[in-house]
Scaffold this motif. Structure first.
Motif, PDB file in Angstrom:
ATOM      1  N   PHE A  44       0.829  -1.212   0.000  1.00  0.00           N
ATOM      2  CA  PHE A  44       0.000   0.000   0.000  1.00  0.00           C
ATOM      3  C   PHE A  44       0.865   1.265   0.000  1.00  0.00           C
ATOM      4  N   TYR A  45       1.954   1.246   0.758  1.00  0.00           N
ATOM      5  CA  TYR A  45       2.866   2.394   0.742  1.00  0.00           C
ATOM      6  C   TYR A  45       3.431   2.609  -0.665  1.00  0.00           C
ATOM      7  N   LEU A  46       3.814   1.515  -1.331  1.00  0.00           N
ATOM      8  CA  LEU A  46       4.384   1.628  -2.671  1.00  0.00           C
ATOM      9  C   LEU A  46       3.335   2.077  -3.682  1.00  0.00           C
ATOM     10  N   GLU A  47       2.101   1.661  -3.452  1.00  0.00           N
ATOM     11  CA  GLU A  47       1.005   2.052  -4.340  1.00  0.00           C
ATOM     12  C   GLU A  47       0.836   3.569  -4.389  1.00  0.00           C
ATOM     13  N   ILE A  48       1.084   4.240  -3.253  1.00  0.00           N
ATOM     14  CA  ILE A  48       0.925   5.703  -3.198  1.00  0.00           C
ATOM     15  C   ILE A  48       2.287   6.416  -3.235  1.00  0.00           C
ATOM     16  N   ASN A  49       3.336   5.651  -3.576  1.00  0.00           N
ATOM     17  CA  ASN A  49       4.700   6.199  -3.679  1.00  0.00           C
ATOM     18  C   ASN A  49       5.186   6.856  -2.383  1.00  0.00           C
ATOM     19  N   ASP A  50       4.740   6.316  -1.260  1.00  0.00           N
ATOM     20  CA  ASP A  50       5.173   6.844   0.043  1.00  0.00           C
ATOM     21  C   ASP A  50       6.351   5.995   0.531  1.00  0.00           C
ATOM     22  N   TYR A  51       7.531   6.280  -0.008  1.00  0.00           N
ATOM     23  CA  TYR A  51       8.714   5.479   0.322  1.00  0.00           C
ATOM     24  C   TYR A  51       9.221   5.771   1.731  1.00  0.00           C
ATOM     25  N   SER A  52       8.988   6.979   2.215  1.00  0.00           N
ATOM     26  CA  SER A  52       9.378   7.302   3.601  1.00  0.00           C
ATOM     27  C   SER A  52       8.520   6.514   4.577  1.00  0.00           C
ATOM     28  N   GLY A  53       7.225   6.444   4.292  1.00  0.00           N
ATOM     29  CA  GLY A  53       6.320   5.651   5.131  1.00  0.00           C
ATOM     30  C   GLY A  53       6.684   4.181   5.094  1.00  0.00           C
ATOM     31  N   ALA A  54       7.011   3.683   3.909  1.00  0.00           N
ATOM     32  CA  ALA A  54       7.422   2.275   3.760  1.00  0.00           C
ATOM     33  C   ALA A  54       8.701   2.014   4.538  1.00  0.00           C
ATOM     34  N   MET A  55       9.648   2.963   4.495  1.00  0.00           N
ATOM     35  CA  MET A  55      10.926   2.786   5.205  1.00  0.00           C
ATOM     36  C   MET A  55      10.696   2.742   6.716  1.00  0.00           C
ATOM     37  N   ARG A  56       9.823   3.627   7.199  1.00  0.00           N
ATOM     38  CA  ARG A  56       9.490   3.599   8.644  1.00  0.00           C
ATOM     39  C   ARG A  56       8.866   2.253   9.011  1.00  0.00           C
ATOM     40  N   TYR A  57       8.004   1.744   8.130  1.00  0.00           N
ATOM     41  CA  TYR A  57       7.356   0.462   8.401  1.00  0.00           C
ATOM     42  C   TYR A  57       8.379  -0.669   8.448  1.00  0.00           C
ATOM     43  N   PHE A  58       9.302  -0.695   7.493  1.00  0.00           N
ATOM     44  CA  PHE A  58      10.324  -1.750   7.485  1.00  0.00           C
ATOM     45  C   PHE A  58      11.215  -1.669   8.728  1.00  0.00           C
ATOM     46  N   ASN A  59      11.524  -0.468   9.170  1.00  0.00           N
ATOM     47  CA  ASN A  59      12.307  -0.306  10.411  1.00  0.00           C
ATOM     48  C   ASN A  59      11.536  -0.864  11.603  1.00  0.00           C
ATOM     49  N   TRP A  60      10.233  -0.590  11.628  1.00  0.00           N
ATOM     50  CA  TRP A  60       9.373  -1.118  12.699  1.00  0.00           C
ATOM     51  C   TRP A  60       9.335  -2.645  12.618  1.00  0.00           C
ATOM     52  N   PHE A  61       9.174  -3.185  11.423  1.00  0.00           N
ATOM     53  CA  PHE A  61       9.125  -4.630  11.213  1.00  0.00           C
ATOM     54  C   PHE A  61      10.417  -5.279  11.715  1.00  0.00           C
ATOM     55  N   ASN A  62      11.538  -4.685  11.355  1.00  0.00           N
ATOM     56  CA  ASN A  62      12.849  -5.204  11.755  1.00  0.00           C
ATOM     57  C   ASN A  62      12.979  -5.275  13.270  1.00  0.00           C
ATOM     58  N   LYS A  63      12.444  -4.287  13.933  1.00  0.00           N
ATOM     59  CA  LYS A  63      12.520  -4.219  15.394  1.00  0.00           C
ATOM     60  C   LYS A  63      11.581  -5.233  16.058  1.00  0.00           C
ATOM     61  N   ASN A  64      10.398  -5.417  15.489  1.00  0.00           N
ATOM     62  CA  ASN A  64       9.376  -6.255  16.116  1.00  0.00           C
ATOM     63  C   ASN A  64       9.342  -7.701  15.627  1.00  0.00           C
ATOM     64  N   PHE A  65       9.929  -7.963  14.472  1.00  0.00           N
ATOM     65  CA  PHE A  65       9.929  -9.321  13.912  1.00  0.00           C
ATOM     66  C   PHE A  65      11.341  -9.682  13.456  1.00  0.00           C
ATOM     67  N   GLU A  66      12.325  -9.461  14.315  1.00  0.00           N
ATOM     68  CA  GLU A  66      13.723  -9.644  13.911  1.00  0.00           C
ATOM     69  C   GLU A  66      14.068 -11.081  13.532  1.00  0.00           C
ATOM     70  N   GLU A  67      13.300 -12.055  13.983  1.00  0.00           N
ATOM     71  CA  GLU A  67      13.560 -13.458  13.639  1.00  0.00           C
ATOM     72  C   GLU A  67      12.837 -13.885  12.359  1.00  0.00           C
ATOM     73  N   ASP A  68      12.009 -12.993  11.816  1.00  0.00           N
ATOM     74  CA  ASP A  68      11.209 -13.307  10.631  1.00  0.00           C
ATOM     75  C   ASP A  68      12.059 -13.120   9.379  1.00  0.00           C
ATOM     76  N   SER A  69      12.250 -14.191   8.615  1.00  0.00           N
ATOM     77  CA  SER A  69      13.093 -14.096   7.413  1.00  0.00           C
ATOM     78  C   SER A  69      12.391 -13.354   6.284  1.00  0.00           C
ATOM     79  N   GLY A  70      11.080 -13.210   6.371  1.00  0.00           N
ATOM     80  CA  GLY A  70      10.345 -12.430   5.379  1.00  0.00           C
ATOM     81  C   GLY A  70       9.831 -13.237   4.206  1.00  0.00           C
ATOM     82  N   TYR A  71       8.752 -12.753   3.670  1.00  0.00           N
ATOM     83  CA  TYR A  71       8.080 -13.313   2.510  1.00  0.00           C
ATOM     84  C   TYR A  71       8.772 -12.747   1.266  1.00  0.00           C
ATOM     85  N   PRO A  72       9.062 -13.538   0.228  1.00  0.00           N
ATOM     86  CA  PRO A  72       9.861 -13.031  -0.903  1.00  0.00           C
ATOM     87  C   PRO A  72       9.369 -11.725  -1.531  1.00  0.00           C
ATOM     88  N   ILE A  73       8.069 -11.610  -1.760  1.00  0.00           N
ATOM     89  CA  ILE A  73       7.564 -10.367  -2.377  1.00  0.00           C
ATOM     90  C   ILE A  73       7.740  -9.200  -1.405  1.00  0.00           C
TER      91      ILE A  73
END
Length: 197
Positions: A44-73
């Protein structure tokens, strides 16, 4: 995209964040997220070209799901975001991580033939069928700069050496019966993956 459409997408993101907060509260301060909601916001962030919002989200994800290897897409969306935020070295590492999680995805985005080789596909995320869910294409105007960068990176010596090593290990694992040698190959694969973290 109209302001109303952007607002609707922003509301979807807020709804997902509320659901994740409720999930954490329900599980006594830990996330369970059996539905995989945590993987949805980047699209959804990429859909609206909000890369700053997406970056904040990924930082949050990294902090809260650090053991999660992530889904390929999801990892691919992370790569796009890092590139768009001019974090090129980090984007390179995330592209390598994306390749390891699904060897077909980057080729499909670039419009190339899928790389087929005899490998151990131990997770649904490693199958070629995952690419049916890829909504990104080299033909999207917003991704034209990313496409050029990714095309250049995947033909670099860095990517070539890494990908060949990964493929070599994957083939060896698939051909090796259970035992000490196979365990050593898994250790070798783990070290390779850790080298890009």
């Amino acid at each position: 995209m109209t302001p109303k459409q952007i607002e609707r997408i922003q509301n979807k993101i807020k709804k997902i964040k509320r659901a994740l907060a409720a999930d954490k509260k329900h599980w006594g301060g830990y996330y369970h997220d059996g539905q995989g909601l945590r993987y949805l916001p980047p699209q959804f962030y990429l859909e609206i070209n909000d890369y700053s919002g997406a970056m904040r989200y990924f930082n949050w994800f990294n902090k809260n799901f650090e053991e999660d290897s992530g889904y390929p897409i999801f990892l691919f969306e992370w790569t796009i975001t890092l590139f768009k935020k001019k974090k090129v070295k980090e984007a390179e590492k995330k592209a390598l991580e994306t390749f390891c999680s699904n060897t077909y995805l980057i080729d499909v985005f670039l419009g190339k033939d899928m790389l087929e080789f005899n490998k151990n596909e131990s997770s649904n995320w490693e199958y070629s069928s995952l690419i049916e869910h890829l909504i990104y294409s080299k033909d999207q105007e917003e991704l034209s700069d990313f496409y050029i960068w990714l095309e250049n990176f995947t033909t670099s010596q860095t990517f070539y050496d890494f990908a060949n090593k990964f493929i070599e290990i994957e083939k060896a694992i698939n051909d090796e019966p259970m035992g000490k040698k196979r365990s050593q190959l898994f250790d070798e694969k783990l070290k390779l993956l850790e080298s890009i973290k």
